[in-house]
Design an enzyme around this catalytic site. Structure first.
Site, PDB file in Angstrom:
ATOM      1  N   ARG A  18      -4.901 -12.158  -6.304  1.00  0.00           N
ATOM      2  CA  ARG A  18      -5.752 -12.132  -5.361  1.00  0.00           C
ATOM      3  C   ARG A  18      -7.160 -11.539  -5.735  1.00  0.00           C
ATOM      4  O   ARG A  18      -7.776 -10.863  -4.665  1.00  0.00           O
ATOM      5  CB  ARG A  18      -5.165 -11.638  -3.885  1.00  0.00           C
ATOM      6  CG  ARG A  18      -4.468 -10.236  -4.149  1.00  0.00           C
ATOM      7  CD  ARG A  18      -4.402  -9.777  -2.779  1.00  0.00           C
ATOM      8  NE  ARG A  18      -3.423  -8.640  -2.941  1.00  0.00           N
ATOM      9  CZ  ARG A  18      -3.129  -7.848  -1.994  1.00  0.00           C
ATOM     10  NH1 ARG A  18      -3.530  -8.272  -0.845  1.00  0.00           N
ATOM     11  NH2 ARG A  18      -2.582  -6.821  -1.940  1.00  0.00           N
TER      12      ARG A  18
ATOM     13  N   ASP B 242      -0.518 -15.838  -1.009  1.00  0.00           N
ATOM     14  CA  ASP B 242      -1.569 -16.408  -0.720  1.00  0.00           C
ATOM     15  C   ASP B 242      -3.045 -16.305  -1.325  1.00  0.00           C
ATOM     16  O   ASP B 242      -3.892 -16.886  -0.878  1.00  0.00           O
ATOM     17  CB  ASP B 242      -1.748 -16.612   0.788  1.00  0.00           C
ATOM     18  CG  ASP B 242      -1.687 -15.138   1.398  1.00  0.00           C
ATOM     19  OD1 ASP B 242      -1.867 -14.144   0.642  1.00  0.00           O
ATOM     20  OD2 ASP B 242      -1.601 -14.852   2.602  1.00  0.00           O
TER      21      ASP B 242
ATOM     22  N   ASP C 276       1.138  -2.991 -14.598  1.00  0.00           N
ATOM     23  CA  ASP C 276      -0.260  -3.615 -14.126  1.00  0.00           C
ATOM     24  C   ASP C 276      -0.970  -3.072 -13.265  1.00  0.00           C
ATOM     25  O   ASP C 276      -2.264  -3.622 -12.861  1.00  0.00           O
ATOM     26  CB  ASP C 276       0.216  -4.986 -13.325  1.00  0.00           C
ATOM     27  CG  ASP C 276       1.436  -4.571 -12.239  1.00  0.00           C
ATOM     28  OD1 ASP C 276       2.234  -3.948 -12.475  1.00  0.00           O
ATOM     29  OD2 ASP C 276       0.900  -5.142 -11.250  1.00  0.00           O
ATOM     30  N   ASN C 277      -0.790  -1.554 -12.918  1.00  0.00           N
ATOM     31  CA  ASN C 277      -1.810  -0.949 -11.959  1.00  0.00           C
ATOM     32  C   ASN C 277      -2.347   0.367 -12.590  1.00  0.00           C
ATOM     33  O   ASN C 277      -2.938   1.258 -12.093  1.00  0.00           O
ATOM     34  CB  ASN C 277      -1.083  -0.370 -10.696  1.00  0.00           C
ATOM     35  CG  ASN C 277      -0.655  -1.719  -9.536  1.00  0.00           C
ATOM     36  OD1 ASN C 277      -1.420  -2.838  -9.770  1.00  0.00           O
ATOM     37  ND2 ASN C 277       0.419  -1.765  -8.877  1.00  0.00           N
TER      38      ASN C 277
ATOM     39  N   ASP D 183      -6.149   0.049  -7.887  1.00  0.00           N
ATOM     40  CA  ASP D 183      -5.018  -0.819  -6.904  1.00  0.00           C
ATOM     41  C   ASP D 183      -4.346   0.022  -5.851  1.00  0.00           C
ATOM     42  O   ASP D 183      -3.386   0.351  -5.769  1.00  0.00           O
ATOM     43  CB  ASP D 183      -3.812  -1.385  -7.386  1.00  0.00           C
ATOM     44  CG  ASP D 183      -4.205  -2.972  -8.299  1.00  0.00           C
ATOM     45  OD1 ASP D 183      -5.503  -2.965  -8.136  1.00  0.00           O
ATOM     46  OD2 ASP D 183      -3.512  -3.737  -8.482  1.00  0.00           O
TER      47      ASP D 183
HETATM   48  P1  AMP Z   1       0.367  -5.275  -6.536  1.00  0.00           P
HETATM   49  O1  AMP Z   1       1.579  -4.800  -6.266  1.00  0.00           O
HETATM   50  O2  AMP Z   1      -0.724  -5.200  -5.395  1.00  0.00           O
HETATM   51  O3  AMP Z   1      -0.415  -4.382  -7.763  1.00  0.00           O
HETATM   52  O4  AMP Z   1       0.616  -6.817  -6.829  1.00  0.00           O
HETATM   53  C1  AMP Z   1       1.196  -7.214  -8.097  1.00  0.00           C
HETATM   54  C2  AMP Z   1       0.954  -8.584  -8.315  1.00  0.00           C
HETATM   55  O5  AMP Z   1       1.009  -9.350  -6.980  1.00  0.00           O
HETATM   56  C3  AMP Z   1      -0.487  -8.796  -8.766  1.00  0.00           C
HETATM   57  O6  AMP Z   1      -0.306  -9.799  -9.835  1.00  0.00           O
HETATM   58  C4  AMP Z   1      -1.121  -9.262  -7.703  1.00  0.00           C
HETATM   59  O7  AMP Z   1      -2.297 -10.060  -7.976  1.00  0.00           O
HETATM   60  C5  AMP Z   1      -0.117  -9.968  -6.788  1.00  0.00           C
HETATM   61  N1  AMP Z   1      -0.349 -10.057  -5.462  1.00  0.00           N
HETATM   62  C6  AMP Z   1      -0.192  -9.138  -4.584  1.00  0.00           C
HETATM   63  N2  AMP Z   1      -0.691  -9.546  -3.348  1.00  0.00           N
HETATM   64  C7  AMP Z   1      -0.971 -10.725  -3.328  1.00  0.00           C
HETATM   65  C8  AMP Z   1      -1.494 -11.850  -2.712  1.00  0.00           C
HETATM   66  N3  AMP Z   1      -1.513 -11.573  -1.279  1.00  0.00           N
HETATM   67  N4  AMP Z   1      -1.657 -12.982  -3.171  1.00  0.00           N
HETATM   68  C9  AMP Z   1      -1.473 -13.391  -4.409  1.00  0.00           C
HETATM   69  N5  AMP Z   1      -1.052 -12.561  -5.214  1.00  0.00           N
HETATM   70  C10 AMP Z   1      -0.733 -11.206  -4.852  1.00  0.00           C
HETATM   71 MG    MG Z   2      -1.642  -4.567  -8.689  1.00  0.00          MG
END
Ligand code: AMP
Ligand code: MG
Length: 526
Positions: free
Chosen positions: A109, A140, A275-276, A285
C-alpha cells in the site's frame, strides 16, 4: 500552477530507471521475479482533502506553502494526478515477520511517486494508502485516518527529537471509506481513508535484499546492492567484495545508532520485522508503535505481539542484531566468505553495550570518566521498574536534582510516579540509596549544575507523542476537527524546549487512557 510546481520539482528518477522492472504492467497480485519493482498507478479517490502539510518538508523539496494550496498539489499527493513524465512504482521486498521468513511482501500500500533533488539532497516521495499494487496480497492497499495521523505526527516528532527517521510531507483524506477490523475480533467497521506522503532519501529495507537471496537471484541482488552503494553509500567507493563488507558495516552502525536513540526517548517500534528495517538506519513504517509511559523493559504497544513480546522495549537492541544477521545472510552470496560478515556482526554487542551506557550517561548528566557508571545505570533501571514510573517525566525532572541535597531526590521526581501510594517503604529506601550514590557520582563532575541541567535537557525530551495524545487527535479528527493535529505537530517541533504555554502536555498518561484501544492497545490493522 501545475507547470510552476513541475518546474520547481527537480525530478531525477534513478531507482525506476537503473534497476530491472517487472515487465507486467497490469495491477494484479502476483509473485514478481527478477525485478526490483512494478509500475503502478495510484487509485483515484472520491473526494481528496488536504488536512496538514509540513512547511519544512515543502521547503526541503523546493516548494512553498503557496504551492501546497493548489489543486494540483492536492491531486498529486493523494494519487489523483501523476506528475508528467514520471512512472510511479511499488517495490518488491520480502522479510522475516516475527522471526519467520514470510516470502514476498513488497509495497502493498505504498507507491513511490518520484525522486526529487533539492539543495544537494535527493528525496523519494511515496504515498502510503494510495491503492492496491501487485504486492497487496489479500489487503486493499489503503490506510485509515487513525494510522495516517499516527505516522504523520510521529515521523516528524522523531525527526525533531534527533532520531533518524523517514519524514512526512502531507496528510490527506481520500474521501473513501475503508473497512477495518481494528482488534481482529470480527467487528469490522468503516473508517475514513487517508493518504500520507512520506519522504526519505530511500525506502529500501533489509527485505529488499533478502528477497533476491531467498530466490537465489544473485544477479538482481548484485544490481540492487551496487545501486544502493552508488546512490546512498558512494563514500564507500566502487562496488567490490570489500565495499560490500563496508556497506554492511555502515548499515550495522546506523541501525544500532537508531535503536540507541529509540531507547533514549522511550520509543517502541512494535514491528521490527526485517521488511520494516531501513537500509539507511531510519525509523520506518509507523504502525503499532508506542512510547514508554511507565518505564518497563517488557512493554510493547503491539497487542499482536502480546504473548511473546518479541519486540518489547528491552529487546530492541537484540532484535536489531537478529535482523542484521538476516541482512548478512542476504549479502553473503555476493561476498562468498562468512568471516568478514561474522566479525562485523560480532562487533555489535560490544558497540551496543558501550553506546547504550554512553547514552544513559548523557541522560543522567554524567560526563567525567567513571567505570562505576554501568552499575549506577543498571540499579536505576531496576528501581524505575519497581513501581510504575513515567520515563519522560522522570528524566526531565532529574535535571533539577542537586548533589548537595540527595534527600530531596524523591520529591524532585515525585510527579513521575503513577500511583504515589504504590511507592512502598522498601522502594523508597531503594530510591534513597540510589539518589545518594548519584549525588556522590555527580561530585566527580566538573560542570556546574546549571550546565548539567542544560545538557540533560537536550537529551531528555519534555514532550513526546504520548499514545493518548495521538489518540485525542484521532478522536477529534474522526469528528471532523483537525485542530489538535496541528497543535501537536507544532508542540513536537521543539520537544526539548520548556514551552511553558504547553505545560498541559507535560503530564502523565491520564487514567482513562490506561486500557483504552489506541492508547495502550494497538494492532497491525491500519
Ligand atoms: P506492515 O506490517 O505494515 O509493515 O506490513 C507488512 C506487509 O503487509 C507489507 O508488505 C505491506 O505493504 C502489507 N500491507 C499492510 N497493510 C496493507 C494494506 N492495507 N493493503 C495492502 N498491503 C498491506
Ligand atoms: Mg512495513
Amino acid at each position: 500552477m501545475d507547470s510552476e510546481i513541475r518546474m520547481k520539482l527537480h525530478i531525477n528518477d534513478t531507482f525506476n530507471r537503473e534497476l530491472p522492472a517487472d515487465p507486467i504492467l497490469e495491477n494484479t497480485r502476483r509473485q514478481v521475479k527478477n525485478a526490483c519493482y512494478s509500475f503502478v498507478t495510484p487509485k483515484q479517490t472520491v473526494k481528496p482533502e488536504l488536512l496538514h502539510v509540513s512547511t519544512e518538508m515543502l521547503k526541503a523539496i523546493g516548494l512553498t506553502e503557496g504551492d501546497a494550496k493548489s489543486e494540483f498539489f492536492l491531486n498529486v499527493f493523494t494519487g489523483n494526478a501523476v506528475l508528467p513524465n514520471t512512472k510511479p512504482y511499488a517495490m518488491c521486498y520480502g522479510g522475516h515477520q516475527f522471526g519467520n521468513w514470510a516470502g514476498q511482501l513488497g509495497d502493498g500500500r505504498a507507491i513511490n511517486l518520484v525522486e526529487v533533488e533539492h539543495e544537494n539532497q535527493s528525496w523519494t516521495l511515496q504515498l502510503k494508502g494510495a491503492g492496491e499494487t501487485p504486492y497487496s496480497r489479500t489487503a486493499d492497499g489503503l490506510a485509515v485516518l487513525r494510522s495516517s495521523i499516527r505516522e504523520y505526527l510521529c515521523s516528524e516528532a522523531m525527526y525533531h527529537l534527533g532520531v533518524p527517521t523517514t519524514r512526512a510531507l502531507s496528510l490527506a483524506l481520500s474521501g473513501d471509506e475503508v473497512l477495518r477490523d481494528m482488534l481482529y475480533d470480527g467487528n469490522a467497521a468503516y473508517e475514513k481513508g487517508a493518504i500520507v506522503c512520506r519522504v526519505s532519501e530511500s525506502f529500501l529495507r533489509f527485505g529488499n535484499y533478502q528477497i533476491f537471496a531467498a530466490r537465489q537471484d544473485n544477479d538482481t541482488l548484485k544490481k540492487l546492492v551496487d545501486y544502493t552503494i552508488k546512490h546512498h553509500f558512494s563514500h564507500l567507493g566502487e562496488p567490490s567484495k570489500k565495499t560490500y563488507l563496508k556497506f554492511f558495516e555502515a548499515v550495522l552502525n546506523s541501525t544500532l545508532k537508531m535503536i540507541i536513540h529509540w531507547q533514549r526517548v522511550g520509543f517502541v517500534h512494535g514491528v521490527m520485522n526485517t521488511d520494516n528495517m531501513s537500509i539507511l538506519g531510519q525509523t520506518i513504517d509507523y504502525g503499532p508503535y508506542g512510547w514508554l509511559e511507565g518505564y518497563d523493559h517488557n512493554w510493547t504497544p503491539n497487542t499482536t505481539d502480546n504473548q511473546f513480546k518479541r519486540y518489547r522495549y528491552g529487546a530492541q537492541l537484540d532484535i536489531g542484531l537478529w535482523n542484521l544477521y538476516q541482512l548478512a545472510n542476504a549479502l553473503y552470496p555476493l561476498i562468498d566468505e562468512a568471516e568478514g560478515l561474522e566479525s562485523i556482526l560480532q562487533s555489535y554487542t560490544e558497540k551496543a553495550q558501550s553506546q547504550y551506557i554512553d547514552m544513559m550517561r548523557s541522560k543522567l548528566g554524567l560526563f567525567a570518566d567513571d567505570n562505576s557508571d554501568a552499575e549506577l545505570i543498571f540499579s536505576l533501571e531496576e528501581t524505575l521498574q519497581q513501581t510504575e514510573t513515567d520515563m519522560t517525566i522522570f528524566f526531565r525532572s532529574l535535571s533539577n536534582f542537586s548533589k548537595e541535597n540527595p534527600s530531596e531526590g524523591l520529591k524532585i521526581v515525585k510527579d513521575a510516579f503513577y500511583i504515589p501510594t504504590d511507592v512502598s517503604d522498601s522502594v523508597r529506601q531503594q530510591w534513597t540509596v540510589w539518589f545518594e550514590t548519584y549525588a556522590e557520582r555527580l561530585k566527580k563532575e566538573t560542570r556546574s549544575s546549571v550546565q548539567r541541567k542544560e545538557k540533560m535537557n537536550q537529551v531528555n525530551p519534555k514532550y513526546v507523542l504520548r499514545n493518548y495524545m495521538a489518540q485525542l487527535a484521532i478522536d477529534d479528527a474522526n469528528k471532523g476537527d483537525y485542530k489538535l493535529i496541528d497543535e501537536l505537530f507544532q508542540l513536537l517541533k521543539k520537544p526539548y524546549d520548556e514551552q511553558l504555554e504547553n505545560e498541559k502536555w507535560f503530564v502523565k498518561r491520564p487514567d482513562w487512557a490506561r486500557h483504552k484501544v489506541g492508547c495502550s492497545m494497538l494492532s497491525c490493522s491500519s
